[in-house]
Design a protein around this motif. Structure first.
Motif, short mmCIF file in Angstrom:
data_model
loop_
_atom_site.label_atom_id
_atom_site.label_comp_id
_atom_site.label_asym_id
_atom_site.label_seq_id
_atom_site.Cartn_x
_atom_site.Cartn_y
_atom_site.Cartn_z
N ASP A 145 1.35 3.37 -6.64
CA ASP A 145 1.46 4.54 -7.11
C ASP A 145 0.43 5.39 -6.19
O ASP A 145 0.70 6.74 -6.17
N GLN A 146 -0.74 5.33 -5.77
CA GLN A 146 -1.57 6.43 -5.43
C GLN A 146 -1.20 6.78 -3.99
O GLN A 146 -0.93 7.73 -3.45
N ALA A 147 -0.25 6.44 -3.39
CA ALA A 147 0.08 6.66 -2.14
C ALA A 147 1.28 7.70 -2.34
O ALA A 147 1.76 8.24 -1.42
N ILE A 148 1.88 6.97 -3.24
CA ILE A 148 3.10 7.35 -4.00
C ILE A 148 3.17 8.85 -4.12
O ILE A 148 3.00 10.26 -4.02
N GLU A 149 1.62 8.87 -5.31
CA GLU A 149 1.29 9.88 -5.37
C GLU A 149 0.93 11.58 -4.07
O GLU A 149 1.24 12.57 -4.58
N GLU A 150 0.48 10.26 -3.30
CA GLU A 150 -0.27 11.01 -2.47
C GLU A 150 1.03 12.15 -1.86
O GLU A 150 1.09 13.04 -1.45
N GLY A 151 1.71 11.47 -1.57
CA GLY A 151 3.40 11.59 -0.49
C GLY A 151 3.70 13.00 -1.27
O GLY A 151 4.69 13.65 -1.23
N ILE A 152 3.60 13.09 -2.75
CA ILE A 152 4.57 13.93 -3.57
C ILE A 152 3.57 15.18 -3.10
O ILE A 152 4.37 16.19 -3.36
N ILE A 153 2.15 15.15 -3.16
CA ILE A 153 1.45 16.31 -3.90
C ILE A 153 1.31 16.38 -2.47
O ILE A 153 1.55 17.69 -2.19
N VAL A 154 1.59 16.31 -0.77
CA VAL A 154 1.17 16.42 0.15
C VAL A 154 2.51 17.41 0.15
O VAL A 154 2.72 18.57 0.89
N ASN A 155 3.83 17.21 -0.06
CA ASN A 155 5.00 17.45 0.64
C ASN A 155 5.42 18.24 -0.30
O ASN A 155 6.72 18.88 -0.78
N HIS B 18 0.44 -1.08 -0.01
CA HIS B 18 0.28 0.14 0.56
C HIS B 18 0.53 1.21 0.01
O HIS B 18 0.89 2.11 -0.79
N LEU B 19 2.09 1.53 1.22
CA LEU B 19 2.71 1.98 1.27
C LEU B 19 3.38 2.50 -0.15
O LEU B 19 3.83 3.08 -0.65
#
Length: 214
Positions: free
Chosen positions: A192-202, A188-189
């Motif tokens: 692609d979805q989690a990766i994109e969320e991490g990129i966007i939030v940072n 999960h971590l």
């Protein structure tokens, strides 16, 4: 002479599909955050408590110089044939464990089955069984767990012939269950979805080709 070079940078949603894939690859190489498995371990500790397993602990040093007790839970994964999870602890009868595990994890048939098997073997031994699970070797998977089953009988009755095998396999199945939870969390971590969320939030920015910039 110094030069001023202007570069146009982009937020992740503004990138092309090819550039997004390059950006995801960069972020994925960073790996999940430290101790990403903590939530899985905490859930496992609660499951163990319900099943009547008291995990052994080991002391680990803190950055401030103190120590804390860390449960003896280990894993390696997730790419080699010898990967897996193991734990050390003491098991004894936990009244109502089969019902309580269903309250805690109502849809998890694997945990239900483990609880039922442990309860059944306790019943056949008049709820006098106890076991110690220890780790051996330098690898971490269910077969590195050594399980010693005993019976606390006032009349010195030994465990039933099947007790050792039943308890050992139940505890090893619990280690297999833990490994699957860890693998699912890691997948999960790193999705692609989690990766994109991490990129966007940072709020990372990239060049047009998807190379990290800034």
């Amino acid at each position: 002479m110094p030069e001023v070079i202007c570069t146009t940078v982009y937020q992740f949603p503004e990138l092309s599909d090819a550039a997004k894939e390059k950006a995801r690859s960069w972020y994925r190489e960073l790996g999940p955050h430290d101790d990403w498995w903590d939530a899985v371990y905490e859930d496992f500790e609660r499951v163990c408590a319900i099943l009547g397993i008291r995990l052994k602990t080991t002391s680990v040093r803190l950055m401030g110089g103190g120590t804390r007790a860390k449960p003896c839970i280990w894993f390696s994964g997730f790419w080699s044939q010898g990967d897996g999870a193991s734990f050390e602890g003491y098991w004894s009868h936990a009244k109502g464990a089969a019902a309580r595990i269903r309250d805690y994890a109502p849809t998890d048939a694997t945990l239900h089955g483990i609880a039922d098997r442990l309860q059944a073997i306790q019943r056949r031994n008049f709820y006098q069984l106890a076991a110690e699970a220890s780790h051996r070797g330098r690898y971490y998977h269910e077969y590195t767990m050594s399980v010693d089953v005993s019976r606390d009988s006032a009349t010195w009755q030994p465990p039933t012939e099947d007790a050792q095998e039943v308890v050992t396999e139940a505890l090893r199945d619990l280690a297999r269950w833990l490994y699957r939870q860890l693998e699912a969390e890691y997948d999960h971590l790193t999705s692609d979805q989690a990766i994109e969320e991490g990129i966007i939030v940072n709020e990372y920015t990239f060049t047009e080709a998807g190379r990290r910039f800034g």
